[in-house]
Design a protein around this motif. Structure first.
Motif, short mmCIF file in Angstrom:
data_model
loop_
_atom_site.label_atom_id
_atom_site.label_comp_id
_atom_site.label_asym_id
_atom_site.label_seq_id
_atom_site.Cartn_x
_atom_site.Cartn_y
_atom_site.Cartn_z
N ASN A 1 51.38 53.64 -26.47
CA ASN A 1 52.39 54.19 -27.38
C ASN A 1 51.88 55.45 -28.08
O ASN A 1 52.63 56.40 -28.30
CB ASN A 1 52.79 53.14 -28.41
N LEU A 2 50.60 55.45 -28.43
CA LEU A 2 50.02 56.64 -29.07
C LEU A 2 50.00 57.82 -28.10
O LEU A 2 50.19 58.97 -28.52
CB LEU A 2 48.60 56.34 -29.57
N LEU B 1 53.37 59.29 -28.22
CA LEU B 1 53.53 60.04 -29.47
C LEU B 1 52.81 61.39 -29.40
O LEU B 1 53.33 62.42 -29.86
CB LEU B 1 53.02 59.20 -30.63
N ARG B 2 51.62 61.40 -28.81
CA ARG B 2 50.85 62.64 -28.72
C ARG B 2 51.57 63.70 -27.88
O ARG B 2 51.37 64.90 -28.08
CB ARG B 2 49.45 62.38 -28.15
N PRO C 1 51.81 54.40 -33.85
CA PRO C 1 52.27 55.75 -33.51
C PRO C 1 53.28 56.31 -34.51
O PRO C 1 53.29 57.52 -34.77
CB PRO C 1 52.89 55.58 -32.12
#
Length: 369
Positions: free
Chosen positions: A171-172, A175-176, A38
């Protein structure tokens, strides 16, 4: 009395300025590595963004090679972040009421606030990480709606729900929520120290080691630890069937494990003790990695090294190797649990060295095809 900056009030704004972003992921090795994709996606979405990262000093080499400046223009030895903020929360907790501790805490907070971060992202979900994110002074603080420690969510201005299985995908998703765009590609980069790389290659040459596998018998707790003698058997079979020398990664306190692997390997394995920077270099040049759910296994995955992962009580759907060719071995009878039992998972003991080497040979054949 030490002057500790006050907590910021919770607020939610309609727009988010993203010039300076602080990532909070203190440790441990595998968890820091899971936050790298991320962080790379953030860099991809905003190439000019200034990224800082708060991390425990003992894990800082995952972001910045030893003897490399902690801040400044990015370079091979610090490829991802613009600023590394070291902390030592273990030492702080061990001497909570000492003047030295409070001086270190105040100094760390002042250093964070001086950077004037616009956004802080807490990938850890612990109270201590959430507090560091809040004390940074960033007006927007992102974290999971259901963090590891429930109380951490009190310090977030934005709480993000994630239904993803794997921790990297979780985690991504966090982040998004910041970037509002999915990454075009998922990648990550670890520091590359030319001096360390050269030193490792010279050492391998001096030992007459060509292609090699890294075996990692250690684990965070006993239930995840496949027996050392089976790693020794695996090393013998790898030498016979794949022509690979086995290097046994030996972390602090794991010397006895590594010795047992050597003894049962019949000369096919050699223990090696490294710093984090040296382990990165050693893993980068490996042909294969074999081990359990550990930080070094996740490092191999980040570096694109083929992995045979031996799982017991932890769930590979959440914690398995991510982003590389891999085969995960897990007995169907293994029950997912994070209880830190000292003895190996009984179902994991049903996995034998021949099965591991069969998977390795299959994986290497697919990799070379």
């Amino acid at each position: 009395m030490h002057d500790i900056p006050p907590l910021l009030p919770k607020s939610v704004t309609s727009g988010i300025k993203i010039d300076r972003v602080l990532i909070v992921r203190l440790g441990a090795m595998g968890d820091v590595l899971h936050a790298l994709p991320p962080a790379s996606a953030l860099r991809q979405a905003f190439p000019s963004v200034q990224i800082g990262w708060v991390i425990e000093e003992r894990w800082a080499e995952l972001l910045c090679s030893r003897d490399t400046p902690r801040c400044g223009p990015r370079l091979a030895q610090r490829p991802l972040v613009d600023r590394v903020h070291w902390v030592n929360t273990r030492a702080w907790r061990n001497a909570l009421f000492s003047d030295a501790t409070w001086s270190a805490v105040v100094s760390a907070i002042k250093e964070l606030r001086a950077e004037r971060y616009d956004v802080a992202i807490d990938f850890q979900g612990a109270v201590r990480s959430a507090l560091l994110a809040r004390f940074s002074g960033a007006p927007q603080i992102f974290g999971f709606a259901q963090p590891r420690e429930n109380a951490a969510s009190m310090f977030y201005t934005r709480q993000v729900h994630s239904r993803n299985a794997h921790v990297v995908d979780q985690n991504l998703s966090l982040l998004r929520a910041v970037t509002r765009t999915p990454p075009d590609r998922i990648s990550a980069e670890l520091p590359r120290d030319p001096f360390v790389e050269s030193s490792i290659l010279k050492k391998l040459k001096s030992l007459a080691i060509g292609s090699y596998a890294i075996l990692n018998p250690g684990a965070g707790w006993g239930a995840k630890q496949w027996p050392a003698e089976r790693y020794g058997q695996t090393a013998r079979l790898l030498a016979e069937r794949a022509g690979l020398t086995s290097l046994v990664n030996c972390g602090p306190g794991e010397e006895a494990l590594a010795s047992e692997v050597e003894e049962t390997a019949g000369g096919a394995a050699q223990a090696i003790s490294t710093s984090i920077s040296e382990l990165i270099a050693l893993t980068r040049h490996a042909t294969l990695f074999i081990g359990g759910d550990t930080g070094p296994m996740h490092m191999a995955a980040i570096l694109g090294v083929p992995v045979v992962a031996i799982f017991g009580p932890t769930n590979p759907a959440r914690n398995g190797p991510y982003g590389t060719r891999s085969i995960v071995l897990r007995n169907a009878a293994s029950i997912t649990s994070h209880a830190r039992h000292p003895r190996p998972d009984a179902a994991m003991l049903e996995i034998g060295a021949p099965e591991v080497v069969d998977a390795a040979v299959k994986l290497l054949g697919a990799t070379r095809a």
